[in-house]
Design an enzyme around this catalytic site. Structure first.
Site, PDB file in Angstrom:
ATOM      1  N   ARG A  79      10.783 -24.211  13.953  1.00  0.00           N
ATOM      2  CA  ARG A  79      10.456 -25.454  14.655  1.00  0.00           C
ATOM      3  C   ARG A  79      11.249 -25.619  15.944  1.00  0.00           C
ATOM      4  NH1 ARG A  79       9.422 -30.719  10.832  1.00  0.00           N
ATOM      5  NH2 ARG A  79       7.306 -30.169  10.211  1.00  0.00           N
ATOM      6  N   ARG A 111       7.471 -38.698  14.812  1.00  0.00           N
ATOM      7  CA  ARG A 111       7.388 -37.263  14.509  1.00  0.00           C
ATOM      8  C   ARG A 111       6.679 -36.514  15.640  1.00  0.00           C
ATOM      9  NH1 ARG A 111       6.055 -38.385   8.804  1.00  0.00           N
ATOM     10  NH2 ARG A 111       3.892 -37.872   9.251  1.00  0.00           N
ATOM     11  N   ARG A 142      -3.374 -39.845   4.661  1.00  0.00           N
ATOM     12  CA  ARG A 142      -2.956 -38.896   3.626  1.00  0.00           C
ATOM     13  C   ARG A 142      -2.559 -39.606   2.335  1.00  0.00           C
ATOM     14  NH1 ARG A 142       0.898 -34.526   6.666  1.00  0.00           N
ATOM     15  NH2 ARG A 142       2.140 -36.387   7.098  1.00  0.00           N
ATOM     16  N   LYS A 156      -1.679 -27.547   9.123  1.00  0.00           N
ATOM     17  CA  LYS A 156      -1.094 -26.218   8.964  1.00  0.00           C
ATOM     18  C   LYS A 156      -1.116 -25.776   7.499  1.00  0.00           C
ATOM     19  CE  LYS A 156       2.883 -27.305  10.773  1.00  0.00           C
ATOM     20  NZ  LYS A 156       2.635 -28.701  11.186  1.00  0.00           N
TER      21      LYS A 156
END
Length: 282
Positions: A139, A228, A173, A62
């Site tokens: 969210r 998550r 990441r 995103k």
């Protein structure tokens, strides 16, 4: 078009006294503060007065695509994940509680997110920003309802990626501890099967000067990443239905890495002939 960028400071400041416990009165005060936003005239011709939201699982990209569209359209990219990380690094009164929530892969309460967003929008007023691309908010359906009561969202872009690719992306990441640049060392190559095409996503490697300074986010472990995703599926999928029922949701399946996906996303948004497309893609 209403622009979600100007707040009455005394109301926004009242949000900062929120405790972490969620109550209806807290949310009413939050909504009142955010609804203090007033239209801003964009007659100076700078930027596109869009009001977009990016949805998608953690790690889907995103931030990457919202940031590129922000550059292309000349509107601010407001990422609540960045706001949380800034608050964590500030070592303010919320830092210990935020650190515990983030490290467990849980969702941060509506009150805290709205508080951080309010501070960011105060800065927007000072900078004279118009329009926005929201990333990471809303969210929950409750957040979406609050936002709907404040302003009219033009478009909600829902980025989708296969779960195995999502997990690999999150585990790959890396952040440069010096320049704060974001990179990814994962090389994702998923064979075609069960009717799904092959997916190839090359690594996004750092420049030589950053190679020795790469660090991994504390919450980028397989256990936390899977948690998550579980939380997102449970809490945030209903937000997709919320916007789908209002005819504002655009589903976009990422076909691969940034070069391939970016051009297809631009076509889906009817922006592929935008005069600044090449600059934004650099």
């Amino acid at each position: 078009m209403a622009v979600f960028s100007r707040l009455i400071c005394r109301r926004a400041a009242s949000l900062r006294s929120f405790c972490t416990k969620s109550t209806d009165s807290d949310l009413h005060r939050a909504s009142s503060a955010l609804s203090s936003a007033l239209p801003v005239d964009n007659s100076n011709g700078k930027g596109r007065n869009v009001q977009w939201v990016f949805l998608g699982c953690p790690g889907v990209g995103k931030g990457t695509y919202a940031a590129r569209l922000s550059t292309l359209l000349g509107v601010p990219h407001i990422a609540t994940g960045d706001l949380v990380r800034q608050e964590l690094s500030s070592r303010g009164p919320l830092s210990p509680q935020l650190a515990e929530i983030v490290n467990q892969g849980q969702l941060i309460s509506d009150e805290i997110i709205i508080d951080l967003l309010s501070k960011r929008l105060e800065n927007a007023l000072v900078k004279g920003e118009t329009g926005f691309i929201l990333d990471g908010f809303p969210r929950t359906v409750r957040q979406a309802e609050i936002l709907e009561g404040v302003t009219d969202i033009d478009l909600v872009i829902n980025l989708k990626l296969r779960e195995e690719a999502l997990i690999a992306k999150c585990l790959g990441r890396r952040i440069c501890s010096e320049c704060q640049g974001n990179y990814n060392v994962a090389c994702i190559d998923i064979k075609a099967e069960d009717g799904n095409p092959r997916m190839y996503m090359p690594p996004l490697l750092p420049p030589p000067q950053c190679e020795s300074k790469l660090i991994t986010r504390a919450d980028d472990t397989e256990l936390v990443v899977k948690e998550r995703l579980r939380v997102y599926n449970e809490m945030s999928r209903p937000v997709e239905d919320f916007y789908r029922s209002r005819g504002k949701l655009m589903e976009f399946d990422l076909p691969g890495g940034i070069p391939e996906s970016w051009q297809k996303l631009l076509r889906a948004l009817n922006l592929d002939d935008h005069e600044d497309t090449r600059t934004a893609a650099a």
